[in-house]
Design a protein around this motif. Structure first.
Motif, PDB file in Angstrom:
ATOM      1  N   VAL A  54       0.936  -1.165  -0.052  1.00  0.00           N
ATOM      2  CA  VAL A  54       0.158  -0.041  -0.130  1.00  0.00           C
ATOM      3  C   VAL A  54       0.947   1.189  -0.047  1.00  0.00           C
ATOM      4  CG1 VAL A  54      -1.516   1.309   1.267  1.00  0.00           C
ATOM      5  CG2 VAL A  54      -1.897  -1.071   1.357  1.00  0.00           C
ATOM      6  N   VAL A  55       0.787   1.985  -1.083  1.00  0.00           N
ATOM      7  CA  VAL A  55       1.286   3.311  -1.101  1.00  0.00           C
ATOM      8  C   VAL A  55       0.428   4.300  -0.657  1.00  0.00           C
ATOM      9  CG1 VAL A  55       2.699   4.810  -2.461  1.00  0.00           C
ATOM     10  CG2 VAL A  55       2.971   2.268  -2.941  1.00  0.00           C
ATOM     11  N   ILE A  56       1.029   5.171   0.381  1.00  0.00           N
ATOM     12  CA  ILE A  56       0.225   6.299   0.833  1.00  0.00           C
ATOM     13  C   ILE A  56       0.722   7.601   0.060  1.00  0.00           C
ATOM     14  CG2 ILE A  56      -0.553   7.584   3.023  1.00  0.00           C
ATOM     15  CD1 ILE A  56      -1.334   4.558   2.616  1.00  0.00           C
ATOM     16  N   GLY A  57      -0.197   8.237  -0.525  1.00  0.00           N
ATOM     17  CA  GLY A  57       0.024   9.520  -1.199  1.00  0.00           C
ATOM     18  C   GLY A  57       0.278   9.352  -2.791  1.00  0.00           C
ATOM     19  N   GLY A  58      -0.338  10.207  -3.663  1.00  0.00           N
ATOM     20  CA  GLY A  58      -0.350  10.157  -4.890  1.00  0.00           C
ATOM     21  C   GLY A  58       0.364  11.349  -5.572  1.00  0.00           C
ATOM     22  N   GLY A  59       1.578  11.614  -5.095  1.00  0.00           N
ATOM     23  CA  GLY A  59       2.473  12.654  -5.828  1.00  0.00           C
ATOM     24  C   GLY A  59       3.400  11.758  -6.722  1.00  0.00           C
ATOM     25  N   TRP A  60       4.367  12.629  -7.241  1.00  0.00           N
ATOM     26  CA  TRP A  60       5.467  11.960  -7.971  1.00  0.00           C
ATOM     27  C   TRP A  60       6.051  10.632  -7.246  1.00  0.00           C
ATOM     28  CZ3 TRP A  60       6.131  12.483 -13.063  1.00  0.00           C
ATOM     29  CH2 TRP A  60       5.887  13.899 -13.396  1.00  0.00           C
TER      30      TRP A  60
ATOM     31  N   ASP B  73      -4.897   7.955  -2.284  1.00  0.00           N
ATOM     32  CA  ASP B  73      -4.402   9.408  -1.821  1.00  0.00           C
ATOM     33  C   ASP B  73      -5.830  10.186  -1.681  1.00  0.00           C
ATOM     34  OD1 ASP B  73      -2.339  11.733  -3.101  1.00  0.00           O
ATOM     35  OD2 ASP B  73      -4.491  12.450  -3.528  1.00  0.00           O
ATOM     36  N   SER B  74      -5.851  11.170  -0.899  1.00  0.00           N
ATOM     37  CA  SER B  74      -7.075  11.965  -0.437  1.00  0.00           C
ATOM     38  C   SER B  74      -7.732  12.411  -1.614  1.00  0.00           C
ATOM     39  CB  SER B  74      -6.765  12.838   0.749  1.00  0.00           C
ATOM     40  OG  SER B  74      -6.037  13.933   0.289  1.00  0.00           O
ATOM     41  N   SER B  75      -6.969  13.000  -2.385  1.00  0.00           N
ATOM     42  CA  SER B  75      -8.009  13.693  -3.724  1.00  0.00           C
ATOM     43  C   SER B  75      -8.521  12.568  -4.594  1.00  0.00           C
ATOM     44  CB  SER B  75      -6.804  14.459  -4.462  1.00  0.00           C
ATOM     45  OG  SER B  75      -7.226  15.009  -5.718  1.00  0.00           O
ATOM     46  N   PRO B  76      -9.712  12.853  -5.140  1.00  0.00           N
ATOM     47  CA  PRO B  76     -10.131  12.004  -6.203  1.00  0.00           C
ATOM     48  C   PRO B  76      -9.335  11.855  -7.655  1.00  0.00           C
ATOM     49  CG  PRO B  76     -11.249  14.122  -5.928  1.00  0.00           C
ATOM     50  CD  PRO B  76     -10.358  14.208  -4.830  1.00  0.00           C
TER      51      PRO B  76
ATOM     52  N   VAL C 160      -5.858  -0.449  -8.638  1.00  0.00           N
ATOM     53  CA  VAL C 160      -4.504  -0.132  -8.175  1.00  0.00           C
ATOM     54  C   VAL C 160      -4.065   1.342  -7.608  1.00  0.00           C
ATOM     55  CG1 VAL C 160      -3.726   0.297 -10.342  1.00  0.00           C
ATOM     56  CG2 VAL C 160      -2.078  -0.339  -8.841  1.00  0.00           C
ATOM     57  N   VAL C 161      -5.366   2.209  -8.069  1.00  0.00           N
ATOM     58  CA  VAL C 161      -5.230   3.631  -7.869  1.00  0.00           C
ATOM     59  C   VAL C 161      -6.419   3.896  -7.261  1.00  0.00           C
ATOM     60  CG1 VAL C 161      -4.764   6.301  -8.390  1.00  0.00           C
ATOM     61  CG2 VAL C 161      -3.253   4.360  -9.493  1.00  0.00           C
ATOM     62  N   LEU C 162      -6.702   4.523  -6.134  1.00  0.00           N
ATOM     63  CA  LEU C 162      -7.725   4.975  -5.494  1.00  0.00           C
ATOM     64  C   LEU C 162      -7.948   6.233  -4.867  1.00  0.00           C
ATOM     65  CD1 LEU C 162      -8.682   1.524  -3.600  1.00  0.00           C
ATOM     66  CD2 LEU C 162      -9.697   2.474  -5.643  1.00  0.00           C
ATOM     67  N   GLY C 163      -8.673   7.291  -5.436  1.00  0.00           N
ATOM     68  CA  GLY C 163      -8.624   8.694  -5.043  1.00  0.00           C
ATOM     69  C   GLY C 163      -9.823   8.769  -4.117  1.00  0.00           C
ATOM     70  N   GLY C 164      -9.670   9.892  -3.255  1.00  0.00           N
ATOM     71  CA  GLY C 164     -10.769  10.322  -2.570  1.00  0.00           C
ATOM     72  C   GLY C 164     -10.668   9.470  -0.983  1.00  0.00           C
ATOM     73  N   ARG C 165     -11.261  10.078   0.035  1.00  0.00           N
ATOM     74  CA  ARG C 165     -10.973   9.621   1.292  1.00  0.00           C
ATOM     75  C   ARG C 165     -11.528   8.259   1.625  1.00  0.00           C
ATOM     76  NH1 ARG C 165     -10.055  12.676   5.618  1.00  0.00           N
ATOM     77  NH2 ARG C 165      -9.935  14.452   4.568  1.00  0.00           N
TER      78      ARG C 165
END
Length: 299
Positions: free
Chosen positions: A53-59, A79-82, A290-295
């Motif tokens: 699990v990777v926390i945070g969807g930046g670079w 990532d908290s952003s959608p 694999v990528v989940l955005g939003g709280r």
């Protein structure tokens, strides 16, 4: 157990790993646009793939998740952003204008980003362009595309080719930068000298100490060019910056190679041009989640 798969993880990403070791590589079934090295889940195989699990969807988060996918992990990026992408994602106004938080240029020494674009099969960038620096007085200096000009020994090409484009600073002010050349030669010559510069502020070093015989930049050069450019590159005023770190940045972006300051830009928002195709490829390789955005969790 022990993990037998080699990893190359960006240190800035927070990664939690669990699961059994990788015993055999997954079968390779890349799509037409996949890089040959991308490993994907084998159809019909029910093996306990290692989970991450990777926390945070930046670079850094995307880089970590991408490498884990390619090394056979079952990855989820949260990532908290959608629409993940970190500060680089940007957005569009109601009128469709692209807006980004900060200056998102791509310099010649961003080889890792160039390699990613090649791997994804995308062409998100403009050609390299000239760039200009402005102060409240107007345009201070313009930098041509230095990579297009005859190459001279560093840093003479940078200094020679940009000198005619300074519009506000006198020749005397520009020449006052010469003492910084001594600092650039000294600051990282030894561990001790680097630590010595690290204890001083960039303002202290750049302005010098004339009363004690140590020359520095003129106040005009400092106020109109050096201080603002450090704020732009390091997001803090020089009095809050380590002199060693500031000299590192000036060397890396301006002086190491003639064309280091050449910059190009994304043709649209970074979210649309880079992160969207990146998410698509990651979901092709690792599934829709694999990528989940939003709280995901309310406390």
């Amino acid at each position: 157990g022990t993990m037998t798969t080699p990893l190359a993880l960006p240190s800035a990403a927070r990664v939690h790993l669990r699961g059994s070791p990788v015993l055999t590589p997954r079968s390779t079934a890349p799509s037409a646009r996949s890089a040959p090295s991308l490993l994907v889940r084998a159809e019909g195989k029910a093996r306990p793939y290692p989970k991450a699990v990777v926390i945070g969807g930046g670079w850094a988060g995307f880089g970590a998740a991408w490498q884990l996918l390619k090394h056979g992990f079952d990855v989820t990026l949260l990532d908290s952003s959608p629409d993940p992408g970190g500060l680089s994602a940007g957005w569009r106004t109601a009128n469709g204008r692209a807006v980004e938080a900060g200056c998102k240029g791509f310099w010649r020494h961003y080889g890792n980003i160039d390699a990613l674009a090649d791997e994804l099969g995308i062409q998100p960038f403009t050609p390299y362009t000239s760039s200009a620096f402005y102060s409240p007085k107007g345009k201070e200096v313009e930098a041509p595309v230095l990579g297009d000009l005859p190459r001279l020994p560093t840093p003479f090409g940078t200094l020679l080719y940009t000198s005619p484009y300074f519009t506000q600073l006198s020749v005397e002010d520009r020449v006052s930068a010469l003492p910084l050349a001594v600092d650039l030669l000294r600051y990282n010559a030894t561990t001790e000298s680097y630590l010595e510069y690290d204890q001083k502020s960039a303002k202290e070093v750049f302005l010098g100490d004339p009363q004690n015989g140590r020359l520095g930049a003129s106040e005009a050069l400092y106020d109109q060019f050096l201080a603002p450019i450090l704020c732009a590159l390091m997001f803090a005023p020089p009095e809050q910056l380590s002199a060693a770190a500031a000299l590192d940045v000036l060397y890396g972006y301006v002086l190491a190679h003639q064309d280091d300051f050449d910059v190009r830009w994304c043709k649209g928002t970074i979210a649309e041009e880079i992160f969207a195709p990146w998410v698509k490829r990651m979901r092709e390789a690792g599934g829709p989640n694999v990528v989940l955005g939003g709280r995901r969790l309310q406390t």
